[in-house]
Write a protein that holds these residues in place. Structure first.
Motif, PDB file in Angstrom:
ATOM      1  N   UNK A  78       0.862  -1.182   0.000  1.00  7.50           N
ATOM      2  CA  UNK A  78       0.000   0.000   0.000  1.00  7.50           C
ATOM      3  C   UNK A  78       0.895   1.228   0.000  1.00  7.50           C
ATOM      4  N   UNK A  79       0.344   2.430  -0.190  1.00  8.48           N
ATOM      5  CA  UNK A  79       1.181   3.637  -0.227  1.00  8.48           C
ATOM      6  C   UNK A  79       2.030   3.785   1.037  1.00  8.48           C
ATOM      7  N   UNK A  80       3.232   4.306   0.847  1.00  5.70           N
ATOM      8  CA  UNK A  80       4.172   4.460   1.955  1.00  5.70           C
ATOM      9  C   UNK A  80       3.894   5.782   2.680  1.00  5.70           C
ATOM     10  N   UNK A 144      -5.992  -0.641  13.254  1.00  9.54           N
ATOM     11  CA  UNK A 144      -7.387  -0.653  12.839  1.00  9.54           C
ATOM     12  C   UNK A 144      -7.629  -0.147  11.430  1.00  9.54           C
ATOM     13  N   UNK A 145      -6.566   0.178  10.698  1.00  5.89           N
ATOM     14  CA  UNK A 145      -6.698   0.742   9.353  1.00  5.89           C
ATOM     15  C   UNK A 145      -6.823  -0.355   8.297  1.00  5.89           C
ATOM     16  N   UNK A 146      -7.277   0.008   7.082  1.00  3.85           N
ATOM     17  CA  UNK A 146      -7.278  -0.969   5.980  1.00  3.85           C
ATOM     18  C   UNK A 146      -5.875  -1.493   5.676  1.00  3.85           C
ATOM     19  N   UNK A 147      -4.853  -0.643   5.861  1.00  5.98           N
ATOM     20  CA  UNK A 147      -3.479  -1.079   5.615  1.00  5.98           C
ATOM     21  C   UNK A 147      -3.060  -2.170   6.604  1.00  5.98           C
ATOM     22  N   UNK A 148      -3.475  -2.032   7.852  1.00 10.54           N
ATOM     23  CA  UNK A 148      -3.177  -3.084   8.825  1.00 10.54           C
ATOM     24  C   UNK A 148      -3.824  -4.396   8.398  1.00 10.54           C
TER      25      UNK A 148
END
Length: 210
Positions: A78-80, A144-148
């Motif tokens: 995902x984006x850095x 709790x993020x989509x990236x996690x």
């Protein structure tokens, strides 16, 4: 369709970055004050065998190696926006990565799961045991993020599995941004007038060579 563990992320991505960073350094004719060694080792899963061999028979005197920047499985999914940095508080390299990342607008976070002992579970540990300050990295995320969820799903579904292959999505622009940060970190350390050193309160300072 097969049982091959392809290893595209773990750790084809790290090797690809190693090659790309070396190529950029050559194209830009970079000439740091210290040499930068690009070292690819094997046998990590079998007990860090390649890095154990290298640190026992290095191509330059071990006392001249001032830092180890390890890029094992950094997961450009995902984006850095932030970097998780293992070893962030252990040595002066923590200040170096904070400075380099800040210039790129990237946040730096300590290891969110220190109980997993990731700092001593990859090839940087053989350098650490020989007194060499080290860092290793993952793409960071908010809890709790989509990236996690993407990172945790990857570990559950693709880590050490045939599905770690070239069919999986990779955020190539983010990987390129990461490569530039790693190159800038290497150049900052290589050009510094002083060597990195373990912080006074670090457990790993006991390995420091006199």
């Amino acid at each position: 369709g097969d049982r091959l563990y392809n290893g595209a992320m773990d750790d084809g991505s790290g090797i690809a970055s190693l090659i790309e960073i070396a190529d950029i350094a050559k194209q830009e004719n970079l000439r740091p004050r210290r040499s930068i060694l690009f070292v690819a080792v094997t046998g990590e899963e079998k007990g860090l065998l390649g890095s154990q061999y290298f640190t026992s028979a290095p191509t330059v005197p071990l006392k001249n190696i001032v830092a180890d920047i390890n890029m094992d499985m950094y997961l450009p999914l995902f984006p850095l926006k932030s970097l998780q940095v293992m070893g962030l508080e252990e040595s002066t390299l923590g200040a170096d990565i904070r400075a380099v990342a800040a210039k790129a607008g990237i946040a730096v976070r300590p290891d969110p799961e220190p109980e997993r002992n990731l700092f001593i579970r990859s090839d940087q540990y053989n350098f650490i045991r020989n007194g060499v300050p080290a860092l290793t990295f993952k793409f960071g995320y908010e809890k709790g993020s989509p990236e996690e969820k993407l990172a945790k799903d990857w570990l559950r579904e693709r880590y050490h599995a045939p599905s770690d292959d070239l069919n999986q999505p990779v955020n190539k622009p983010a990987a390129a941004e990461y490569n530039r940060i790693m190159l800038n970190l290497g150049m900052r350390v290589a050009d510094a007038s002083t060597r990195p050193h373990w912080n006074a309160g670090s457990f790993f300072k006991r390995f420091e060579k006199n």
